[in-house]
Design an enzyme around this catalytic site. Structure first.
Site, PDB file in Angstrom:
ATOM      1  CG  PHE A  93      -2.050  -0.926   1.185  1.00 24.98           C
ATOM      2  CD1 PHE A  93      -3.320  -0.450   0.884  1.00 24.98           C
ATOM      3  CD2 PHE A  93      -1.874  -2.290   1.394  1.00 24.98           C
ATOM      4  CE1 PHE A  93      -4.396  -1.325   0.804  1.00 24.98           C
ATOM      5  CE2 PHE A  93      -2.952  -3.163   1.312  1.00 24.98           C
ATOM      6  CZ  PHE A  93      -4.211  -2.690   1.016  1.00 24.98           C
ATOM      7  CD  GLN A 104      -2.643   0.375   4.585  1.00 23.56           C
ATOM      8  OE1 GLN A 104      -1.429   0.210   4.584  1.00 23.56           O
ATOM      9  NE2 GLN A 104      -3.197   1.579   4.511  1.00 23.56           N
ATOM     10  CE1 TYR A 192       6.428  -4.502   0.486  1.00 27.38           C
ATOM     11  CE2 TYR A 192       8.119  -3.612   1.941  1.00 27.38           C
ATOM     12  CZ  TYR A 192       7.747  -4.195   0.739  1.00 27.38           C
ATOM     13  OH  TYR A 192       8.717  -4.470  -0.211  1.00 27.38           O
ATOM     14  CE  LYS A 196       8.219  -7.878   0.409  1.00 20.82           C
ATOM     15  NZ  LYS A 196       8.290  -8.796  -0.738  1.00 20.82           N
ATOM     16  NE  ARG A 230      15.240   5.572 -11.339  1.00 22.26           N
ATOM     17  CZ  ARG A 230      16.541   5.442 -11.053  1.00 22.26           C
ATOM     18  NH1 ARG A 230      16.999   5.769  -9.859  1.00 22.26           N
ATOM     19  NH2 ARG A 230      17.388   4.975 -11.960  1.00 22.26           N
TER      20      ARG A 230
HETATM   21  P1  NAP Z   1       5.963  -3.550  -8.814  1.00 24.77           P
HETATM   22  O1  NAP Z   1       6.596  -2.744  -9.869  1.00 24.77           O
HETATM   23  O2  NAP Z   1       4.718  -3.095  -8.176  1.00 24.77           O
HETATM   24  O3  NAP Z   1       5.784  -5.030  -9.388  1.00 24.77           O
HETATM   25  C1  NAP Z   1       5.165  -6.020  -8.631  1.00 24.77           C
HETATM   26  C2  NAP Z   1       4.923  -7.211  -9.504  1.00 24.77           C
HETATM   27  O4  NAP Z   1       4.298  -8.218  -8.707  1.00 24.77           O
HETATM   28  C3  NAP Z   1       3.986  -6.902 -10.671  1.00 24.77           C
HETATM   29  O5  NAP Z   1       4.375  -7.629 -11.799  1.00 24.77           O
HETATM   30  C4  NAP Z   1       2.650  -7.420 -10.142  1.00 24.77           C
HETATM   31  O6  NAP Z   1       1.752  -7.784 -11.170  1.00 24.77           O
HETATM   32  C5  NAP Z   1       3.152  -8.649  -9.411  1.00 24.77           C
HETATM   33  N1  NAP Z   1       2.142  -9.242  -8.548  1.00 24.77           N
HETATM   34  C6  NAP Z   1       1.477  -8.699  -7.518  1.00 24.77           C
HETATM   35  N2  NAP Z   1       0.596  -9.574  -7.025  1.00 24.77           N
HETATM   36  C7  NAP Z   1       0.710 -10.704  -7.762  1.00 24.77           C
HETATM   37  C8  NAP Z   1       0.059 -11.952  -7.756  1.00 24.77           C
HETATM   38  N3  NAP Z   1      -0.930 -12.247  -6.902  1.00 24.77           N
HETATM   39  N4  NAP Z   1       0.471 -12.905  -8.639  1.00 24.77           N
HETATM   40  C9  NAP Z   1       1.453 -12.634  -9.519  1.00 24.77           C
HETATM   41  N5  NAP Z   1       2.060 -11.457  -9.605  1.00 24.77           N
HETATM   42  C10 NAP Z   1       1.687 -10.501  -8.730  1.00 24.77           C
HETATM   43  O7  NAP Z   1       6.970  -3.781  -7.581  1.00 24.77           O
HETATM   44  P2  NAP Z   1       8.564  -3.983  -7.526  1.00 24.77           P
HETATM   45  O8  NAP Z   1       9.128  -2.785  -6.874  1.00 24.77           O
HETATM   46  O9  NAP Z   1       9.060  -4.451  -8.824  1.00 24.77           O
HETATM   47  O10 NAP Z   1       8.612  -5.162  -6.445  1.00 24.77           O
HETATM   48  C11 NAP Z   1       9.044  -6.480  -6.720  1.00 24.77           C
HETATM   49  C12 NAP Z   1       9.407  -7.120  -5.400  1.00 24.77           C
HETATM   50  O11 NAP Z   1      10.485  -6.412  -4.791  1.00 24.77           O
HETATM   51  C13 NAP Z   1       8.273  -7.096  -4.365  1.00 24.77           C
HETATM   52  O12 NAP Z   1       8.247  -8.322  -3.671  1.00 24.77           O
HETATM   53  C14 NAP Z   1       8.677  -5.971  -3.444  1.00 24.77           C
HETATM   54  O13 NAP Z   1       8.123  -6.112  -2.169  1.00 24.77           O
HETATM   55  C15 NAP Z   1      10.164  -6.105  -3.450  1.00 24.77           C
HETATM   56  N6  NAP Z   1      10.904  -4.915  -3.053  1.00 24.77           N
HETATM   57  C16 NAP Z   1      10.821  -3.767  -3.787  1.00 24.77           C
HETATM   58  C17 NAP Z   1      11.561  -2.660  -3.407  1.00 24.77           C
HETATM   59  C18 NAP Z   1      11.543  -1.389  -4.193  1.00 24.77           C
HETATM   60  O14 NAP Z   1      12.198  -0.410  -3.775  1.00 24.77           O
HETATM   61  N7  NAP Z   1      10.862  -1.327  -5.351  1.00 24.77           N
HETATM   62  C19 NAP Z   1      12.362  -2.702  -2.257  1.00 24.77           C
HETATM   63  C20 NAP Z   1      12.422  -3.895  -1.534  1.00 24.77           C
HETATM   64  C21 NAP Z   1      11.701  -4.990  -1.958  1.00 24.77           C
HETATM   65  P3  NAP Z   1       0.613  -6.751 -11.726  1.00 24.77           P
HETATM   66  O15 NAP Z   1       1.293  -5.875 -12.733  1.00 24.77           O
HETATM   67  O16 NAP Z   1      -0.388  -7.684 -12.300  1.00 24.77           O
HETATM   68  O17 NAP Z   1       0.104  -5.975 -10.534  1.00 24.77           O
HETATM   69  O1  DDD Z   2      10.598  -2.748   0.477  1.00 22.21           O
HETATM   70  C1  DDD Z   2      10.822  -1.591   0.215  1.00 22.21           C
HETATM   71  O2  DDD Z   2      11.891  -1.079   0.523  1.00 22.21           O
HETATM   72  C2  DDD Z   2       9.784  -0.777  -0.546  1.00 22.21           C
HETATM   73  C3  DDD Z   2      10.346   0.509  -1.067  1.00 22.21           C
HETATM   74  C4  DDD Z   2      10.558   1.558   0.002  1.00 22.21           C
HETATM   75  C5  DDD Z   2       9.228   2.262   0.361  1.00 22.21           C
HETATM   76  O3  DDD Z   2       9.039   3.399  -0.008  1.00 22.21           O
HETATM   77  N1  DDD Z   2       8.301   1.560   1.019  1.00 22.21           N
HETATM   78  C6  DDD Z   2       8.571   0.167   1.411  1.00 22.21           C
HETATM   79  N2  DDD Z   2       8.563  -0.551   0.195  1.00 22.21           N
HETATM   80  C7  DDD Z   2       7.337  -0.785  -0.437  1.00 22.21           C
HETATM   81  S1  DDD Z   2       6.568   0.663  -1.007  1.00 22.21           S
HETATM   82  C8  DDD Z   2       5.969   1.302   0.456  1.00 22.21           C
HETATM   83  C9  DDD Z   2       6.993   2.115   1.173  1.00 22.21           C
HETATM   84  C10 DDD Z   2       6.732   2.213   2.663  1.00 22.21           C
HETATM   85  O4  DDD Z   2       7.623   2.623   3.389  1.00 22.21           O
HETATM   86  N3  DDD Z   2       5.605   1.800   3.137  1.00 22.21           N
HETATM   87  C11 DDD Z   2       5.247   1.846   4.501  1.00 22.21           C
HETATM   88  C12 DDD Z   2       5.685   0.628   5.243  1.00 22.21           C
HETATM   89  O5  DDD Z   2       5.303   0.516   6.420  1.00 22.21           O
HETATM   90  O6  DDD Z   2       6.422  -0.186   4.708  1.00 22.21           O
END
Ligand code: NAP
Ligand code: DDD
Length: 275
Positions: A93, A104, A192, A196, A230
């Site tokens: 979220f 959430q 969130y 994790k 990003r």
């Molecule tokens: P994103 O751009 O929002 O992509 C998320 C992906 O997960 C999308 O392809 C989404 O599909 C898919 N998804 C969500 N629910 C699903 C489901 N039920 N079945 C199959 N696919 C599903 O996010 P991202 O930043 O790339 O995140 C990828 C992973 O990295 C996540 O686990 C996130 O928590 C983790 N992460 C991200 C960051 C960051 O800074 N971005 C930091 C730490 C960890 P749709 O397009 O269909 O919604």
């Molecule tokens: O896992 C992450 O680090 C991502 C990217 C950093 C970020 O901005 N958030 C945690 N992640 C998912 S997007 C949502 C924000 C965030 O801080 N959400 C509030 C929370 O409690 O995690």
């Protein structure tokens, strides 16, 4: 020898798509984009094809058990199992979202913890010897751990924590948010983050189980943080590009044959982090 295969959940965009891009360049075998929506998945495949890469596609919604079992059956039948599984799909979220915290909590844990656990339940038995399993968790989960009560921290760090006890703790968090009692229960104010924390701890439990139950199979299973990336999830101010975010997950996916570690660890910037 049969063709090797790597699959990435939630890889129609963001970090998952970048992981597929890197695997197409570095993995000796077939690489699958998977997505819950076939249209978005096929569009991602086409975008990679336009870059000169050659990924394949399989529909996979991790919130749908039928989709999980259909995919697992497909990979078992076509490839005899899976060599590399990257559990990347996840949701968050927005910080500004006004949905009640209990909503959430339920929605976030459903995908990030319980559905990813369903993936692991159905795919671990078909991970081939020498396989690699990577769970994309987050440093936010480590911070959430440190905000838990001492009693919860002790359980989340304990080497005798079972999968069943962990499931019970995650269910307890969701229930206590509904009852307005999660603070008293020792939980932090981040759904969130707790999701994790749970995923990282689950990775540690399942790695220990693999070592015990399949001691000769040399499978390595780890959790990781990609950094602040990003994507649609984290927004445009994040410091890393998706390709940079893919580096640590891909490093863990391609740990060389014969390696014995890391295994059951939380890894960030290619380094094992304290838990
Ligand atoms: P994103 O751009 O929002 O992509 C998320 C992906 O997960 C999308 O392809 C989404 O599909 C898919 N998804 C969500 N629910 C699903 C489901 N039920 N079945 C199959 N696919 C599903 O996010 P991202 O930043 O790339 O995140 C990828 C992973 O990295 C996540 O686990 C996130 O928590 C983790 N992460 C991200 C960051 C960051 O800074 N971005 C930091 C730490 C960890 P749709 O397009 O269909 O919604
Ligand atoms: O896992 C992450 O680090 C991502 C990217 C950093 C970020 O901005 N958030 C945690 N992640 C998912 S997007 C949502 C924000 C965030 O801080 N959400 C509030 C929370 O409690 O995690």
């Amino acid at each position: 020898m049969s063709t090797k295969v790597a699959i990435v959940t939630g890889s129609n965009k963001g970090i998952g798509l970048a992981i597929v891009r890197a695997l197409c360049k570095q993995f000796q075998g077939d690489v699958f984009v998977t997505a819950r929506d076939s249209g978005r998945g096929q569009a991602a495949v086409e975008s990679l094809v336009s870059e000169g890469l050659n990924p394949m596609f399989q529909q996979l919604d991790i919130n749908d058990l039928n989709s999980i079992t259909a995919a697992a059956n497909f990979f078992k039948q076509k490839y005899g199992g899976v060599d590399v599984l990257i559990n990347n799909a996840g949701i968050a979220f927005k910080v500004a979202d006004t949905a009640p915290f209990a909503v959430q909590a339920e929605v976030t844990l459903k995908t990030n913890f319980f559905a990813t656990r369903d993936m692991l339940t159905h795919f671990l038995p078909i991970i081939k010897p020498g396989g690699r399993v990577v769970n994309v968790s987050s440093s936010v989960g480590s911070r959430a751990l440190n905000l838990c009560s001492p009693a919860l921290q002790e359980r989340f760090r304990s080497k005798d924590l079972t999968e069943e006890e962990l499931l019970g703790l995650m269910q307890r968090f969701v229930q206590e948010t509904k009852d307005g009692k999660h603070k008293e229960g020792g939980w932090p104010e981040t759904a969130y983050g707790v999701s994790k924390t749970g995923l990282t701890v689950l990775s540690m439990i399942l790695a220990r189980r693999l070592s015990k139950e399949r001691p000769n199979d040399q499978i390595l299973l780890n959790a990781c943080c990609p950094g602040w990336v990003r994507t649609d999830m984290a927004g445009p101010k994040a410091t890393k590009s998706p390709d940079e975010g893919a580096v640590t997950p891909v490093y863990l996916a391609l740990l060389p044959q014969g390696a014995t570690e890391p295994h059951g660890r939380f890894v960030s910037e290619k380094q094992v982090q304290p838990w």
